[in-house]
Design an enzyme around this catalytic site. Structure first.
Site, mmCIF file in Angstrom:
data_model
loop_
_atom_site.group_PDB
_atom_site.id
_atom_site.type_symbol
_atom_site.label_atom_id
_atom_site.label_comp_id
_atom_site.label_asym_id
_atom_site.label_seq_id
_atom_site.Cartn_x
_atom_site.Cartn_y
_atom_site.Cartn_z
ATOM 1 N N LYS A 1 32.738 56.429 52.046
ATOM 2 C CA LYS A 1 32.038 55.628 51.037
ATOM 3 C C LYS A 1 32.200 54.152 51.383
ATOM 4 C CE LYS A 1 33.126 53.643 47.282
ATOM 5 N NZ LYS A 1 32.255 52.477 47.509
ATOM 6 N N GLU B 1 45.136 50.240 53.481
ATOM 7 C CA GLU B 1 45.141 48.902 54.094
ATOM 8 C C GLU B 1 44.662 47.935 53.033
ATOM 9 O OE1 GLU B 1 46.344 48.139 56.905
ATOM 10 O OE2 GLU B 1 46.567 50.147 57.724
ATOM 11 N N CYS C 1 41.085 40.075 55.467
ATOM 12 C CA CYS C 1 42.371 40.454 54.867
ATOM 13 C C CYS C 1 43.512 39.654 55.461
ATOM 14 C CB CYS C 1 42.611 41.935 55.060
ATOM 15 S SG CYS C 1 42.493 42.443 56.788
ATOM 16 N N GLU D 1 45.385 36.346 46.103
ATOM 17 C CA GLU D 1 44.528 36.487 47.284
ATOM 18 C C GLU D 1 43.144 35.982 46.862
ATOM 19 O OE1 GLU D 1 42.969 40.306 48.537
ATOM 20 O OE2 GLU D 1 43.291 39.776 50.621
HETATM 21 P P1 NAD Z 1 37.673 46.572 46.839
HETATM 22 O O1 NAD Z 1 39.051 47.086 46.708
HETATM 23 O O2 NAD Z 1 37.002 46.028 45.645
HETATM 24 O O3 NAD Z 1 36.709 47.709 47.409
HETATM 25 C C1 NAD Z 1 36.958 48.364 48.649
HETATM 26 C C2 NAD Z 1 36.284 49.722 48.632
HETATM 27 O O4 NAD Z 1 36.959 50.549 47.701
HETATM 28 C C3 NAD Z 1 34.827 49.690 48.183
HETATM 29 O O5 NAD Z 1 34.123 50.678 48.894
HETATM 30 C C4 NAD Z 1 34.931 50.036 46.704
HETATM 31 O O6 NAD Z 1 33.749 50.567 46.172
HETATM 32 C C5 NAD Z 1 36.050 51.063 46.749
HETATM 33 N N1 NAD Z 1 36.777 51.262 45.521
HETATM 34 C C6 NAD Z 1 37.035 50.358 44.547
HETATM 35 N N2 NAD Z 1 37.738 50.934 43.557
HETATM 36 C C7 NAD Z 1 37.936 52.225 43.919
HETATM 37 C C8 NAD Z 1 38.568 53.343 43.310
HETATM 38 N N3 NAD Z 1 39.159 53.239 42.121
HETATM 39 N N4 NAD Z 1 38.582 54.521 43.961
HETATM 40 C C9 NAD Z 1 38.008 54.640 45.181
HETATM 41 N N5 NAD Z 1 37.355 53.635 45.793
HETATM 42 C C10 NAD Z 1 37.338 52.428 45.181
HETATM 43 O O7 NAD Z 1 37.736 45.507 48.031
HETATM 44 P P2 NAD Z 1 36.578 44.556 48.540
HETATM 45 O O8 NAD Z 1 36.406 43.487 47.515
HETATM 46 O O9 NAD Z 1 35.420 45.346 48.991
HETATM 47 O O10 NAD Z 1 37.259 43.952 49.869
HETATM 48 C C11 NAD Z 1 38.170 42.917 49.822
HETATM 49 C C12 NAD Z 1 39.586 43.425 49.840
HETATM 50 O O11 NAD Z 1 39.792 44.274 50.965
HETATM 51 C C13 NAD Z 1 40.594 42.310 49.978
HETATM 52 O O12 NAD Z 1 41.651 42.521 49.098
HETATM 53 C C14 NAD Z 1 41.058 42.435 51.432
HETATM 54 O O13 NAD Z 1 42.315 41.908 51.700
HETATM 55 C C15 NAD Z 1 40.995 43.907 51.634
HETATM 56 N N6 NAD Z 1 40.929 44.235 53.072
HETATM 57 C C16 NAD Z 1 42.064 44.709 53.688
HETATM 58 C C17 NAD Z 1 42.045 44.982 55.065
HETATM 59 C C18 NAD Z 1 43.299 45.473 55.769
HETATM 60 O O14 NAD Z 1 43.207 45.894 56.923
HETATM 61 N N7 NAD Z 1 44.460 45.416 55.149
HETATM 62 C C19 NAD Z 1 40.863 44.819 55.785
HETATM 63 C C20 NAD Z 1 39.731 44.351 55.123
HETATM 64 C C21 NAD Z 1 39.777 44.062 53.751
#
Ligand code: NAD
Length: 494
Positions: free
Chosen positions: A190, A266, A300, A397
């Site tokens: 997803k 992650e 991230c 963040e």
């Molecule tokens: P997000 O957590 O809002 O969403 C990420 C994904 O998770 C999306 O596909 C979203 O629809 C899904 N999601 C959200 N809630 C969920 C739930 N309850 N159950 C299952 N899926 C769910 O993050 P974002 O705003 O898309 O991305 C930014 C974040 O991602 C930042 O915090 C960033 O640090 C992190 N990030 C981490 C890494 C890493 O390698 N550590 C890499 C890239 C981004």
């Protein structure tokens, strides 16, 4: 007369791009009514609506994955066959790079030129890297008495459920699909509801390249509906997630509630960059400015907390300010664009809200601090000084082009400032003192320490992942491959 050869341009008209709008299940694009309005980050124009898969659609995708595993024996074929199939897919990803880049550049914050030279090229390379593990990592014979034979048998999980964020959609899809497929699993992925179509296109290319239909399924939708249905599905054997710490917690909760299963998370970061007076200061400033302006800080690992030795603080901040002021906003569909917009108006308002709160708490903006006067969701590169450890710009963040600056006089002070109560994803260290490098590399509480640089290289063997609430487990490296296999102990009495 020689024919004049016009230079090929990657720039494109965003109104001409055909998007694969729909879920991708069992090798078919399943169109569905859109539920979430989508706007182009570069100009704010509405361009599509993202469908939201409910429990039934997620179930259909999981069933398709199970059936594909059974029919193709993907996890049981000679491993080299998996390597070859994945290589064919990466060849097609490269051949179709321009189409893939246009889909991504239209919807996301990634500029088309950077996509071709960076995201897509590196993703193809990373999937190949994982494909090569298929026939090299395996089961072990272990020492026992000579009346027995002991084995640690390595097996794929079955169906892996993955969720990815919006900041690097193609790269994140590669991080999930590469190791899971190489290790013999099927995947239901997803992508973010804000940037799903490049992932759908990658899945279409997988089938076109000859991977069994149903091995890669993509369901579109938001976290609370589609994500919850996926992580809680009883036939999903392992969950692999990249996104925010908040969503990571919600996923853990859902998994605990619906049944226990392994997961890799992650999550977010708030990474420090320590600069000592003996460092190459110009190089340090370039790396630091680059890390918060690249993708407008929506990474991230963005190194968002500058911690600099007092005697050189003015010089380093001046060099960073100069680079920050040089950025030029431009649409992601122009080849020359280097500076990205923020993904959405909502996210830009969030960035601005934290900056305002930081200033109210005593912070001083040395640059930026406002939305750019330009179409789309651009935000000025921002540098905030005069912040203590409780300032919102230090604690949160932000996920935007915002850097804080703090100074220190001793190594212990630098180390104390670098420690964050929540995050431990990455860190940067700029010094030419070898002993200090080793000393601090040992002490920094982060999953990655970059020394005299602040960026990933193409050494995919280096795992990436967080300490503290920045995550559990690793992406990239051998660890990511092994995280997609489970082991069984077998003891035979001879
Ligand atoms: P997000 O957590 O809002 O969403 C990420 C994904 O998770 C999306 O596909 C979203 O629809 C899904 N999601 C959200 N809630 C969920 C739930 N309850 N159950 C299952 N899926 C769910 O993050 P974002 O705003 O898309 O991305 C930014 C974040 O991602 C930042 O915090 C960033 O640090 C992190 N990030 C981490 C890494 C890493 O390698 N550590 C890499 C890239 C981004």
């Amino acid at each position: 007369m020689l024919p004049s050869v016009l230079p090929m341009s990657l720039s494109f008209d965003p109104n001409t791009i055909i998007l694969p709008v729909g879920h991708f299940i069992d090798g078919e694009l399943i169109s569905a009514e859109g539920a979430i309005e989508m706007r182009r980050p570069s100009d704010g124009k509405s361009y599509a609506a993202c469908p939201v898969a409910g429990v039934d659609m997620v179930d259909r995708a999981v069933e398709s994955a199970k059936a594909a595993l059974k029919a193709s024996n993907w996890g049981g074929v000679r491993p080299r066959e998996r390597t070859k199939a994945l290589q064919a897919w990466t060849d097609l990803i490269e051949a179709e790079a321009e189409t893939l880049a246009r889909i991504e550049a239209l919807c996301s914050t990634r500029p088309v030129g950077q996509l071709i030279a960076g995201d897509i090229a590196v993703t193809a390379e990373q999937i190949r890297f994982f494909a090569e593990f298929a026939d090299k990592e395996g089961s072990d014979l272990v020492p026992t008495d000579d009346a027995s034979l002991g084995m640690i048998m390595s097996e794929p999980y079955g169906v892996v459920g993955a969720m990815t964020p919006w900041n690097f959609p193609i790269s994140m899809a590669g991080w999930k699909l590469g190791p899971a497929l190489a290790a013999g699993n099927a995947v239901v992925l997803k992508p973010s509801e804000m940037t799903p179509f490049s992932t759908v296109y990658m899945a279409q290319l997988a089938v076109k390249a000859g991977l069994p239909a149903g091995l890669v399924n993509v369901v579109l939708g938001d976290g609370p509906t589609t994500g919850t249905a996926l992580t809680g599905h009883p036939e999903i054997a392992k969950v692999s997630f990249t996104g925010s710490t908040r969503a990571g917690s919600a996923i853990m909760e859902n998994i605990a509630r619906t049944g226990v299963k392994p997961m890799t998370l992650e999550l977010g970061g708030k990474s420090p960059q320590l600069v000592f007076a003996d460092a190459d200061l110009d190089k340090a400033a370039a790396a630091i400015a680059g890390s918060v302006t690249f993708n407008a800080g929506q990474a991230c690992v963005a190194g968002t907390r500058l911690i600099v030795e007092k005697s050189v603080a003015d010089r380093v901040t001046a060099a960073i300010l100069e680079r920050m002021k040089a950025v030029r906003p431009a649409p992601t569909w122009d080849e020359a664009t280097q500076y990205s917009p923020i993904i959405s108006e909502r996210q830009r308002a969030r960035v601005n809200g934290i900056v305002r709160a930081a200033v109210e708490a005593g912070g001083k903006c040395l640059a930026g601090g406002a939305a750019m006067d330009h179409p789309g969701y651009f935000y000025e590169p921002t540098l905030i000084a005069n912040v203590d450890q409780n300032n919102p710009a230090i604690v949160e963040e932000i996920f935007g082009p915002v850097l804080t600056v703090q100074t220190f006089e001793t190594e212990d002070e630098a180390l104390a400032l670098s420690s964050h109560p929540t995050y431990g994803l990455a860190s940067g260290l700029f010094t030419c003192d070898l002993s200090r490098t080793i000393r601090l590399a040992r002490k920094l509480e982060a999953g990655t320490v970059w020394v005299n640089r602040y960026s990933r290289s193409r050494d995919h063997i280096l795992p990436t992942g967080g300490y503290k609430r920045s995550g559990i487990g690793k992406d990239l490296g051998r660890e990511a491959y092994l995280a997609n296999r489970r082991t069984k102990s077998v003891l035979i009495s001879l």
